[in-house]
Enzyme design. Structure first.
Site, short mmCIF file in Angstrom:
data_model
loop_
_atom_site.label_atom_id
_atom_site.label_comp_id
_atom_site.label_asym_id
_atom_site.label_seq_id
_atom_site.Cartn_x
_atom_site.Cartn_y
_atom_site.Cartn_z
N ASN A 106 -13.50 -17.64 12.74
CA ASN A 106 -13.75 -19.03 13.15
C ASN A 106 -14.69 -19.75 12.18
OD1 ASN A 106 -12.07 -19.29 15.34
ND2 ASN A 106 -13.59 -18.55 16.82
N TYR A 344 -12.43 -10.98 21.16
CA TYR A 344 -11.56 -11.62 20.15
C TYR A 344 -12.21 -11.67 18.77
CZ TYR A 344 -8.47 -12.58 23.95
OH TYR A 344 -7.61 -12.41 25.00
N HIS A 345 -13.46 -11.23 18.65
CA HIS A 345 -14.11 -11.09 17.34
C HIS A 345 -14.06 -12.38 16.52
CE1 HIS A 345 -12.35 -7.29 18.78
NE2 HIS A 345 -13.60 -6.86 18.57
N CYS A 346 -14.09 -13.52 17.20
CA CYS A 346 -14.08 -14.84 16.53
C CYS A 346 -12.87 -15.03 15.64
CB CYS A 346 -15.36 -15.06 15.70
SG CYS A 346 -16.88 -14.85 16.59
N THR A 347 -11.77 -14.34 15.92
CA THR A 347 -10.59 -14.49 15.08
C THR A 347 -9.31 -14.49 15.91
OG1 THR A 347 -9.48 -13.61 13.12
CG2 THR A 347 -10.66 -11.99 14.44
#
Ligand SMILES: Cc1ncc(COP(=O)(O)O)c(C=O)c1O
Length: 389
Positions: A106, A344-347
Protein backbone atom coordinates in the site's frame (compact mmCIF):
# COMPACT_ATOMS: atom_id res chain seq x y z
CA UNK A 1 3.02 -1.45 34.87
CA UNK A 2 5.73 -3.79 33.67
CA UNK A 3 4.74 -5.11 30.27
CA UNK A 4 8.13 -6.43 29.18
CA UNK A 5 7.88 -9.82 27.48
CA UNK A 6 9.75 -12.29 29.71
CA UNK A 7 9.10 -15.54 27.90
CA UNK A 8 11.47 -16.25 25.00
CA UNK A 9 9.89 -15.43 21.66
CA UNK A 10 10.62 -17.24 18.45
CA UNK A 11 10.57 -14.18 16.28
CA UNK A 12 9.50 -14.97 12.72
CA UNK A 13 8.30 -11.52 11.70
CA UNK A 14 11.47 -10.11 10.14
CA UNK A 15 9.62 -8.91 7.04
CA UNK A 16 7.82 -6.40 9.27
CA UNK A 17 10.93 -5.34 11.17
CA UNK A 18 14.07 -7.24 12.13
CA UNK A 19 14.64 -8.39 15.71
CA UNK A 20 16.86 -8.60 17.64
CA UNK A 21 19.28 -5.95 16.45
CA UNK A 22 23.01 -6.69 16.70
CA UNK A 23 24.72 -5.59 19.89
CA UNK A 24 26.86 -3.17 17.83
CA UNK A 25 23.68 -1.35 16.75
CA UNK A 26 22.58 -0.90 20.37
CA UNK A 27 26.05 0.32 21.31
CA UNK A 28 26.28 2.77 18.43
CA UNK A 29 22.91 4.24 19.41
CA UNK A 30 23.83 4.47 23.05
CA UNK A 31 27.15 6.13 22.20
CA UNK A 32 25.41 8.59 19.90
CA UNK A 33 22.74 9.40 22.51
CA UNK A 34 25.28 9.87 25.29
CA UNK A 35 28.12 11.56 23.45
CA UNK A 36 27.17 13.20 20.19
CA UNK A 37 23.45 13.64 19.71
CA UNK A 38 23.64 17.34 18.94
CA UNK A 39 21.86 18.69 15.86
CA UNK A 40 23.92 17.77 12.76
CA UNK A 41 24.43 20.50 10.17
CA UNK A 42 23.06 23.13 12.56
CA UNK A 43 25.95 24.75 14.36
CA UNK A 44 29.72 24.72 14.28
CA UNK A 45 30.39 23.36 17.76
CA UNK A 46 32.29 20.13 18.17
CA UNK A 47 29.32 18.02 19.12
CA UNK A 48 27.25 19.20 16.12
CA UNK A 49 30.18 18.35 13.84
CA UNK A 50 30.50 14.91 15.43
CA UNK A 51 26.76 14.33 14.83
CA UNK A 52 27.22 15.40 11.20
CA UNK A 53 30.00 12.83 10.87
CA UNK A 54 27.66 10.08 12.08
CA UNK A 55 25.32 10.90 9.20
CA UNK A 56 28.16 10.99 6.70
CA UNK A 57 29.59 7.66 7.90
CA UNK A 58 26.21 5.94 7.52
CA UNK A 59 25.71 7.54 4.10
CA UNK A 60 29.11 6.18 3.05
CA UNK A 61 28.24 2.68 4.30
CA UNK A 62 24.95 2.76 2.39
CA UNK A 63 26.66 4.06 -0.77
CA UNK A 64 29.11 1.21 -0.81
CA UNK A 65 26.31 -1.27 -0.06
CA UNK A 66 24.17 -0.08 -2.99
CA UNK A 67 26.90 0.84 -5.51
CA UNK A 68 26.17 4.57 -5.24
CA UNK A 69 29.09 6.80 -6.35
CA UNK A 70 28.07 9.98 -4.54
CA UNK A 71 26.81 9.52 -0.93
CA UNK A 72 24.89 12.81 -1.25
CA UNK A 73 22.53 11.03 -3.67
CA UNK A 74 21.15 9.14 -0.66
CA UNK A 75 18.60 11.01 1.45
CA UNK A 76 17.65 9.71 4.88
CA UNK A 77 13.95 9.07 5.37
CA UNK A 78 12.01 7.79 8.41
CA UNK A 79 10.97 4.58 6.61
CA UNK A 80 10.39 3.03 3.17
CA UNK A 81 6.93 4.58 2.96
CA UNK A 82 8.32 8.13 3.19
CA UNK A 83 10.99 7.27 0.61
CA UNK A 84 8.39 5.84 -1.79
CA UNK A 85 6.17 8.89 -1.38
CA UNK A 86 9.11 11.20 -2.06
CA UNK A 87 10.04 9.22 -5.15
CA UNK A 88 6.50 8.90 -6.53
CA UNK A 89 5.12 12.34 -5.74
CA UNK A 90 8.42 14.05 -6.50
CA UNK A 91 8.73 12.90 -10.11
CA UNK A 92 5.16 12.90 -11.43
CA UNK A 93 3.37 15.68 -13.31
CA UNK A 94 -0.39 15.92 -13.90
CA UNK A 95 -1.47 13.56 -16.67
CA UNK A 96 1.65 11.35 -16.47
CA UNK A 97 1.43 7.61 -16.93
CA UNK A 98 2.77 5.10 -14.38
CA UNK A 99 3.09 1.34 -14.59
CA UNK A 100 3.25 -0.76 -11.45
CA UNK A 101 2.35 -4.31 -10.45
CA UNK A 102 -0.47 -6.01 -8.59
CA UNK A 103 2.01 -7.11 -5.96
CA UNK A 104 2.80 -3.72 -4.48
CA UNK A 105 2.55 -2.69 -0.86
CA UNK A 106 0.00 0.00 0.00
CA UNK A 107 3.00 2.32 0.39
CA UNK A 108 3.20 2.27 -3.41
CA UNK A 109 -0.44 1.78 -4.30
CA UNK A 110 -1.91 4.47 -2.07
CA UNK A 111 0.39 7.32 -3.17
CA UNK A 112 -0.23 6.29 -6.80
CA UNK A 113 -4.00 6.25 -6.31
CA UNK A 114 -3.74 9.62 -4.56
CA UNK A 115 -1.86 10.98 -7.60
CA UNK A 116 -4.52 9.52 -9.86
CA UNK A 117 -7.34 11.28 -7.98
CA UNK A 118 -5.57 14.56 -7.36
CA UNK A 119 -3.49 14.98 -10.56
CA UNK A 120 -5.17 12.68 -13.09
CA UNK A 121 -2.09 10.48 -13.20
CA UNK A 122 -2.88 7.37 -15.21
CA UNK A 123 -1.89 4.14 -13.40
CA UNK A 124 -1.69 0.66 -14.92
CA UNK A 125 -1.17 -2.52 -12.90
CA UNK A 126 0.69 -5.48 -14.41
CA UNK A 127 -0.87 -8.79 -13.40
CA UNK A 128 1.05 -11.19 -11.19
CA UNK A 129 0.87 -14.99 -11.28
CA UNK A 130 0.46 -17.25 -8.25
CA UNK A 131 4.22 -17.62 -7.89
CA UNK A 132 4.61 -13.84 -7.71
CA UNK A 133 6.03 -13.24 -11.17
CA UNK A 134 5.05 -10.74 -13.84
CA UNK A 135 4.98 -11.25 -17.58
CA UNK A 136 7.60 -8.88 -19.01
CA UNK A 137 5.83 -8.74 -22.36
CA UNK A 138 2.69 -7.44 -20.60
CA UNK A 139 4.82 -4.78 -18.89
CA UNK A 140 6.36 -3.85 -22.25
CA UNK A 141 2.91 -3.53 -23.83
CA UNK A 142 1.64 -1.23 -21.07
CA UNK A 143 4.62 1.14 -21.38
CA UNK A 144 4.74 3.96 -23.90
CA UNK A 145 6.49 7.30 -24.41
CA UNK A 146 3.84 8.74 -22.03
CA UNK A 147 5.11 6.52 -19.21
CA UNK A 148 7.02 8.67 -16.71
CA UNK A 149 7.60 6.01 -14.06
CA UNK A 150 7.74 2.28 -13.46
CA UNK A 151 7.54 1.42 -9.77
CA UNK A 152 7.80 -2.10 -8.41
CA UNK A 153 9.10 -4.02 -5.48
CA UNK A 154 12.29 -6.04 -5.67
CA UNK A 155 10.72 -8.78 -3.58
CA UNK A 156 7.10 -9.31 -2.55
CA UNK A 157 6.30 -8.94 1.13
CA UNK A 158 3.61 -11.63 0.83
CA UNK A 159 5.15 -14.19 -1.52
CA UNK A 160 8.91 -13.60 -1.23
CA UNK A 161 9.20 -13.74 -5.03
CA UNK A 162 11.95 -11.70 -6.66
CA UNK A 163 11.38 -9.51 -9.72
CA UNK A 164 13.93 -9.26 -12.58
CA UNK A 165 14.96 -5.67 -11.93
CA UNK A 166 17.56 -5.43 -14.67
CA UNK A 167 15.07 -6.47 -17.37
CA UNK A 168 12.48 -4.09 -15.96
CA UNK A 169 15.08 -1.29 -16.01
CA UNK A 170 15.76 -2.00 -19.70
CA UNK A 171 12.05 -1.63 -20.46
CA UNK A 172 11.93 1.64 -18.48
CA UNK A 173 14.96 2.96 -20.38
CA UNK A 174 13.50 1.97 -23.75
CA UNK A 175 10.53 4.33 -23.21
CA UNK A 176 12.43 7.02 -21.27
CA UNK A 177 10.71 6.27 -17.94
CA UNK A 178 12.27 6.36 -14.48
CA UNK A 179 12.49 3.16 -12.44
CA UNK A 180 11.71 3.33 -8.73
CA UNK A 181 12.44 0.10 -6.84
CA UNK A 182 10.90 -0.69 -3.47
CA UNK A 183 13.69 -2.61 -1.73
CA UNK A 184 11.79 -3.05 1.56
CA UNK A 185 12.19 -6.84 1.41
CA UNK A 186 15.49 -7.10 -0.46
CA UNK A 187 17.88 -4.59 1.13
CA UNK A 188 20.28 -6.66 3.20
CA UNK A 189 19.17 -10.00 1.72
CA UNK A 190 19.83 -9.56 -2.03
CA UNK A 191 22.86 -7.67 -3.34
CA UNK A 192 21.69 -4.41 -4.94
CA UNK A 193 23.90 -2.29 -7.19
CA UNK A 194 21.86 0.62 -8.49
CA UNK A 195 24.20 1.34 -11.40
CA UNK A 196 24.57 -2.25 -12.57
CA UNK A 197 20.82 -2.85 -12.30
CA UNK A 198 19.79 0.48 -13.89
CA UNK A 199 17.77 1.73 -10.90
CA UNK A 200 16.93 5.46 -10.86
CA UNK A 201 15.46 5.52 -7.35
CA UNK A 202 15.81 2.97 -4.59
CA UNK A 203 13.55 3.20 -1.54
CA UNK A 204 14.84 1.16 1.38
CA UNK A 205 14.09 0.63 5.08
CA UNK A 206 16.75 0.85 7.74
CA UNK A 207 14.76 -1.24 10.19
CA UNK A 208 14.37 -4.51 8.29
CA UNK A 209 17.26 -6.32 6.57
CA UNK A 210 19.77 -3.56 7.30
CA UNK A 211 19.23 -4.26 11.02
CA UNK A 212 18.93 -0.62 12.06
CA UNK A 213 16.26 0.76 14.37
CA UNK A 214 12.72 1.74 13.44
CA UNK A 215 12.43 5.31 12.19
CA UNK A 216 15.23 4.87 9.66
CA UNK A 217 15.34 4.36 5.91
CA UNK A 218 16.33 6.22 2.81
CA UNK A 219 15.98 7.03 -0.85
CA UNK A 220 18.71 6.86 -3.47
CA UNK A 221 18.01 9.40 -6.23
CA UNK A 222 19.94 9.23 -9.48
CA UNK A 223 21.97 12.43 -10.09
CA UNK A 224 20.19 12.80 -13.44
CA UNK A 225 16.77 13.06 -11.77
CA UNK A 226 15.65 16.38 -10.33
CA UNK A 227 12.94 15.33 -7.89
CA UNK A 228 10.63 17.91 -6.41
CA UNK A 229 11.01 17.73 -2.58
CA UNK A 230 8.00 16.54 -0.63
CA UNK A 231 8.91 18.31 2.61
CA UNK A 232 10.10 21.93 2.74
CA UNK A 233 11.81 23.62 5.66
CA UNK A 234 14.98 24.09 7.65
CA UNK A 235 18.10 22.31 6.51
CA UNK A 236 20.77 24.27 8.39
CA UNK A 237 22.13 25.37 4.99
CA UNK A 238 21.43 28.42 2.76
CA UNK A 239 19.20 29.79 5.54
CA UNK A 240 18.98 33.23 3.93
CA UNK A 241 17.25 31.74 0.86
CA UNK A 242 13.48 31.39 0.76
CA UNK A 243 13.68 28.39 -1.59
CA UNK A 244 14.62 24.86 -0.58
CA UNK A 245 18.36 24.37 -1.27
CA UNK A 246 19.16 22.63 -4.53
CA UNK A 247 22.18 20.92 -3.00
CA UNK A 248 21.83 17.25 -2.03
CA UNK A 249 21.09 15.69 0.36
CA UNK A 250 19.78 18.87 2.07
CA UNK A 251 17.13 19.30 -0.63
CA UNK A 252 15.34 16.17 0.61
CA UNK A 253 16.20 16.27 4.31
CA UNK A 254 14.33 19.21 5.85
CA UNK A 255 14.05 19.11 9.64
CA UNK A 256 16.18 17.56 12.34
CA UNK A 257 17.21 14.05 11.35
CA UNK A 258 17.08 10.89 13.44
CA UNK A 259 20.78 11.10 14.34
CA UNK A 260 20.65 8.35 16.96
CA UNK A 261 18.74 6.01 14.66
CA UNK A 262 21.10 6.75 11.78
CA UNK A 263 24.07 5.91 14.04
CA UNK A 264 22.41 2.54 14.68
CA UNK A 265 21.68 2.06 10.99
CA UNK A 266 25.37 2.63 10.15
CA UNK A 267 26.32 -0.11 12.62
CA UNK A 268 23.66 -2.41 11.15
CA UNK A 269 25.01 -1.93 7.63
CA UNK A 270 28.58 -2.56 8.82
CA UNK A 271 27.36 -5.75 10.51
CA UNK A 272 25.70 -7.17 7.39
CA UNK A 273 28.62 -6.13 5.18
CA UNK A 274 30.98 -8.06 7.46
CA UNK A 275 28.85 -11.19 7.03
CA UNK A 276 28.04 -10.59 3.37
CA UNK A 277 24.60 -9.89 1.90
CA UNK A 278 24.74 -13.04 -0.27
CA UNK A 279 25.60 -15.15 2.78
CA UNK A 280 22.60 -13.73 4.66
CA UNK A 281 20.32 -14.23 1.64
CA UNK A 282 21.47 -17.81 1.24
CA UNK A 283 20.92 -18.58 4.93
CA UNK A 284 17.38 -17.21 4.70
CA UNK A 285 16.74 -19.13 1.47
CA UNK A 286 17.85 -22.44 3.03
CA UNK A 287 15.45 -21.85 5.91
CA UNK A 288 12.58 -21.18 3.50
CA UNK A 289 13.35 -24.41 1.64
CA UNK A 290 13.29 -26.36 4.88
CA UNK A 291 10.05 -24.68 5.96
CA UNK A 292 8.40 -25.39 2.59
CA UNK A 293 9.44 -29.06 2.64
CA UNK A 294 8.13 -29.55 6.16
CA UNK A 295 4.97 -27.43 5.94
CA UNK A 296 3.87 -29.02 2.67
CA UNK A 297 3.40 -32.29 4.58
CA UNK A 298 0.85 -30.69 6.93
CA UNK A 299 -2.68 -31.73 5.99
CA UNK A 300 -4.89 -28.93 4.65
CA UNK A 301 -2.02 -26.45 4.35
CA UNK A 302 -1.49 -24.39 1.20
CA UNK A 303 1.82 -22.61 0.64
CA UNK A 304 1.99 -19.35 -1.29
CA UNK A 305 4.73 -18.05 -3.54
CA UNK A 306 7.52 -19.63 -5.59
CA UNK A 307 7.95 -23.40 -5.76
CA UNK A 308 10.59 -25.32 -3.82
CA UNK A 309 14.03 -24.66 -5.31
CA UNK A 310 13.09 -21.29 -6.81
CA UNK A 311 14.72 -18.02 -5.70
CA UNK A 312 12.90 -16.14 -2.95
CA UNK A 313 13.61 -13.97 0.08
CA UNK A 314 13.09 -15.23 3.63
CA UNK A 315 9.29 -15.28 3.53
CA UNK A 316 6.99 -18.30 3.71
CA UNK A 317 3.27 -17.51 3.71
CA UNK A 318 0.56 -20.11 3.99
CA UNK A 319 -3.05 -20.82 4.87
CA UNK A 320 -4.62 -23.73 6.72
CA UNK A 321 -8.07 -24.64 5.45
CA UNK A 322 -9.35 -25.51 8.94
CA UNK A 323 -8.51 -22.28 10.76
CA UNK A 324 -8.60 -18.58 10.01
CA UNK A 325 -5.09 -17.05 9.60
CA UNK A 326 -5.62 -14.54 12.42
CA UNK A 327 -6.74 -17.31 14.79
CA UNK A 328 -3.75 -19.42 13.76
CA UNK A 329 -1.29 -16.55 14.32
CA UNK A 330 -2.92 -15.83 17.67
CA UNK A 331 -2.53 -19.43 18.78
CA UNK A 332 1.08 -19.58 17.56
CA UNK A 333 1.84 -16.53 19.66
CA UNK A 334 -0.11 -17.33 22.83
CA UNK A 335 0.39 -21.09 23.01
CA UNK A 336 3.80 -21.54 21.39
CA UNK A 337 5.54 -18.16 21.74
CA UNK A 338 5.98 -17.85 17.97
CA UNK A 339 5.58 -14.39 16.44
CA UNK A 340 4.27 -14.35 12.87
CA UNK A 341 1.97 -11.95 11.03
CA UNK A 342 -1.52 -12.71 9.74
CA UNK A 343 -3.92 -10.75 7.54
CA UNK A 344 -3.42 -8.87 4.29
CA UNK A 345 0.11 -7.51 4.93
CA UNK A 346 -0.84 -4.14 3.35
CA UNK A 347 -0.90 -5.78 -0.08
CA UNK A 348 -4.51 -6.66 -0.98
CA UNK A 349 -3.88 -7.03 -4.74
CA UNK A 350 -1.15 -9.60 -4.12
CA UNK A 351 -3.75 -11.64 -2.25
CA UNK A 352 -5.92 -11.43 -5.35
CA UNK A 353 -3.05 -12.98 -7.35
CA UNK A 354 -2.55 -15.65 -4.69
CA UNK A 355 -6.30 -16.41 -4.44
CA UNK A 356 -6.33 -15.57 -0.76
CA UNK A 357 -8.50 -12.46 -0.93
CA UNK A 358 -11.18 -13.95 1.29
CA UNK A 359 -8.89 -15.37 3.94
CA UNK A 360 -5.64 -13.41 4.00
CA UNK A 361 -2.67 -15.55 5.05
CA UNK A 362 -0.14 -16.26 7.76
CA UNK A 363 3.33 -14.98 6.95
CA UNK A 364 6.44 -16.34 8.61
CA UNK A 365 9.64 -14.48 7.79
CA UNK A 366 13.21 -15.27 8.66
CA UNK A 367 16.39 -13.33 9.37
CA UNK A 368 20.05 -14.12 9.77
CA UNK A 369 19.49 -14.99 13.45
CA UNK A 370 16.72 -17.46 12.63
CA UNK A 371 17.77 -21.09 13.09
CA UNK A 372 16.55 -24.38 11.71
CA UNK A 373 15.31 -25.10 15.23
CA UNK A 374 13.08 -22.02 15.09
CA UNK A 375 11.58 -23.26 11.83
CA UNK A 376 11.12 -26.73 13.34
CA UNK A 377 9.23 -25.15 16.24
CA UNK A 378 6.94 -23.37 13.78
CA UNK A 379 6.30 -26.53 11.78
CA UNK A 380 5.59 -28.59 14.92
CA UNK A 381 3.21 -25.96 16.24
CA UNK A 382 1.34 -25.63 12.93
CA UNK A 383 1.09 -29.43 12.63
CA UNK A 384 -0.22 -29.64 16.17
CA UNK A 385 -2.81 -26.93 15.63
CA UNK A 386 -3.85 -28.46 12.28
CA UNK A 387 -4.55 -31.79 13.93
CA UNK A 388 -6.47 -30.21 16.80
CA UNK A 389 -9.09 -28.21 14.83
C1 LIG B 1 7.32 -4.33 0.05
C2 LIG B 1 7.14 -3.28 1.12
N1 LIG B 1 7.09 -1.99 0.77
C3 LIG B 1 6.94 -1.01 1.68
C4 LIG B 1 6.86 -1.29 3.01
C5 LIG B 1 6.73 -0.18 4.00
O1 LIG B 1 7.89 -0.12 4.76
P1 LIG B 1 8.05 0.83 6.02
O2 LIG B 1 7.32 0.18 7.12
O3 LIG B 1 9.54 0.89 6.23
O4 LIG B 1 7.48 2.14 5.65
C6 LIG B 1 6.92 -2.63 3.44
C7 LIG B 1 6.78 -2.97 4.87
O5 LIG B 1 6.64 -4.08 5.27
C8 LIG B 1 7.07 -3.64 2.47
O6 LIG B 1 7.13 -4.93 2.81
Amino acid sequence: MNDTIHQPVIYLDHAATSFPKPESVLQAMQHSMREEAANPGRGGHKMAIAAGRVLMRTRLELSSLFGVSNPSDIAFMPNTTAALNQGIQGCLQPGDHVVTTMMEHNSVRRPLEYMRKKYQVDVDYVTVDEAGQIDLSELRKLCSRKTRLIVCNHSSNLLGSILPIQEIAEIAQSVGAWLLVDAAQSAGSIPVDVKALGIDMLAFPGHKGLLGPQGTGGLYISPSLDLEPLIYGGTGSQSEEVDQPSVRPDRYEAGTPNTVGIAGLGAGVRYIKDIGVSVIGHHEWLLTQYAIEQLSAVRGLRLLGPQLGEPRTGIVSFILESIDPSALAFRLDREYGIAVRAGYHCTPLAHQSANTTLSGAVRSSFGYDTTKKDVEALVDAVRHIASSV
